[in-house]
Design a protein around this motif. Structure first.
Motif, mmCIF file in Angstrom:
data_model
loop_
_atom_site.group_PDB
_atom_site.id
_atom_site.type_symbol
_atom_site.label_atom_id
_atom_site.label_comp_id
_atom_site.label_asym_id
_atom_site.label_seq_id
_atom_site.Cartn_x
_atom_site.Cartn_y
_atom_site.Cartn_z
ATOM 1 N N GLU A 34 -8.681 -39.865 27.430
ATOM 2 C CA GLU A 34 -9.717 -40.659 26.780
ATOM 3 C C GLU A 34 -11.070 -40.303 27.376
ATOM 4 O O GLU A 34 -11.170 -39.956 28.552
ATOM 5 C CB GLU A 34 -9.462 -42.157 26.976
ATOM 6 N N GLU A 90 -2.531 -39.853 27.971
ATOM 7 C CA GLU A 90 -3.534 -40.045 26.936
ATOM 8 C C GLU A 90 -4.893 -39.761 27.553
ATOM 9 O O GLU A 90 -5.337 -40.476 28.447
ATOM 10 C CB GLU A 90 -3.485 -41.456 26.357
ATOM 11 N N LYS A 109 -9.854 -39.795 22.061
ATOM 12 C CA LYS A 109 -8.616 -39.855 22.831
ATOM 13 C C LYS A 109 -7.567 -38.983 22.166
ATOM 14 O O LYS A 109 -7.576 -38.786 20.957
ATOM 15 C CB LYS A 109 -8.111 -41.292 22.988
ATOM 16 N N GLU A 110 -6.683 -38.463 22.993
ATOM 17 C CA GLU A 110 -5.632 -37.584 22.500
ATOM 18 C C GLU A 110 -4.469 -37.594 23.491
ATOM 19 O O GLU A 110 -4.666 -37.543 24.705
ATOM 20 C CB GLU A 110 -6.157 -36.148 22.343
ATOM 21 N N LYS A 111 -3.239 -37.668 22.980
ATOM 22 C CA LYS A 111 -2.051 -37.627 23.835
ATOM 23 C C LYS A 111 -1.632 -36.180 24.061
ATOM 24 O O LYS A 111 -1.615 -35.374 23.125
ATOM 25 C CB LYS A 111 -0.906 -38.418 23.204
#
Length: 365
Positions: free
Chosen positions: A109, A107, A139-141
């Motif tokens: 962030e 993730e 945030k991004e996975k």
């Protein structure tokens, strides 16, 4: 901060827009937009109010030279500000640079300009675009494979993009350490109260090796540590762990017996006289499955006894824990007070020796 600025009011039900971009106004907190009537109210465009929504208590009016809250029954004055946020270079705050992990999903962030789009790059390839929230957080996975990955981010607007953020390098290691236990061997028997466990270990990001919870010394791909043992079965558990969290564990069992066998009921218990051709029975009790022998110690004055002094003769286990053997006098043997000594050895390396209380008088009249 700016103004007053003249603008032409629309009377068709649409919003009247006033472009303030050329004023270079910058704010970092609350601010107010003020509508000024240049003529008396009957000759000026009306200011619409919202009487349906909850009163925000942020509408003010200037009458007789002083500002005061507008009456609540008038509602909220319909003045709105369209704000462009400054496009700052983002910052990736997680994961930290240099992190080593075995996860296949991370993730990302960070912080950026509130409300603006942020492009996330992995090894210079754009892999995601996400909008920063009103606090500037994003945030991004993302999925990752084994190896090194460098992440950067840039704020993107319709006018272009900012510089990339400071690169964050992450190492994905999904391979567990290679591990052997070389010493001791599986199933080994010993009479030691402690021993050194040794073996080999290989990993690109090795963190530690523990043996039964005790940290081992590692040097040039080899580990070693000394541990204490208990009588009986002992399990040796070796665990190698790397910085990514991968583990390899190997176990072996060894058998420990550091108490030597006891000898009891050793015969002959009394002195025995033997002539040539006569035999003496030697027997005793101890643990089962021992290697048992005996020696006849001739007196030092008997020069012919050298062979017997150095030769161990076998004793046989005739029943569980009972050992017997015989020795027959020869015509050339002659001694007074020859001593019988029995020797027992177990599989663990323990040795017990005991002399019979009865001695031998051989070919002595």
């Amino acid at each position: 901060m700016a103004g007053p600025l003249k603008a032409k009011a629309l009377r068709n039900g649409e919003w009247t827009k006033v472009d303030l971009e050329d004023q270079a106004i910058t704010v970092d907190g609350d601010f107010y937009l003020v509508y000024i009537q240049t003529k008396k109210n009957t000759e000026s465009p009306g200011l619409a109010t919202d009487e349906d929504g909850p009163n925000a208590e942020r509408s003010w009016q200037l009458t007789s030279g002083a500002f005061s809250p507008s009456p609540k029954e008038e509602g909220n004055y319909m003045i709105r500000a369209l704000v462009d946020y400054e496009a700052d270079v983002p910052e990736i705050i997680s994961p930290k640079a240099g992190v080593i992990t075995n996860k296949d999903e991370l993730e990302i962030e960070g912080k950026a300009s509130p409300g603006l789009d942020v492009a996330i790059y992995q090894n210079d390839e754009e892999i995601a675009k996400v909008k920063a929230d009103q606090s500037g957080a994003f945030k991004e996975k993302v999925t990752v494979s084994s190896g090194e990955h460098v992440f950067t981010a840039a704020t993107v607007t319709d006018k272009g993009a900012t510089k990339r953020s400071t690169p964050v390098k992450v190492i994905i290691d999904q391979t567990a350490p290679a591990l052997t236990i070389d010493t001791p061997k599986k199933g080994e028997k010993t009479n030691k109260e402690s021993l050194t466990v040794e073996g080999k270990v290989t990993d690109d990001h090795l963190d530690q090796v523990t043996v039964n919870g005790k940290k081992a010394t590692i040097k040039e791909g080899k580990y070693s540590v000394r541990i204490l043992l208990e009588n009986g079965k002992n399990m040796i558990k070796v665990t190698a762990k790397d910085a990514a969290g991968n583990k390899t564990t190997k176990k072996i069992n060894i058998d420990v017996q550091y108490e030597a066998p006891e000898i009891s009921k050793l015969t002959p218990a009394e002195n025995v006289h033997l002539a040539s051709g006569e035999s003496v029975k030697i027997s005793f009790h101890s643990r089962e499955k021992l290697d048992a022998t005996f020696v006849i110690h001739m007196p030092l004055t008997n020069a012919r006894s050298k062979l017997q002094n150095t030769t161990e003769l076998p004793l046989r286990e005739v029943s569980s824990g009972t050992y017997e053997g015989y020795w027959t006098a020869t015509s050339t043997a002659k001694a007074k007070g020859a001593v019988i000594e029995v020797i027992v050895r177990d599989d663990y390396g323990n040795v017990t020796r005991q002399k019979a209380s009865g001695t031998l008088n051989i070919n002595e009249k």
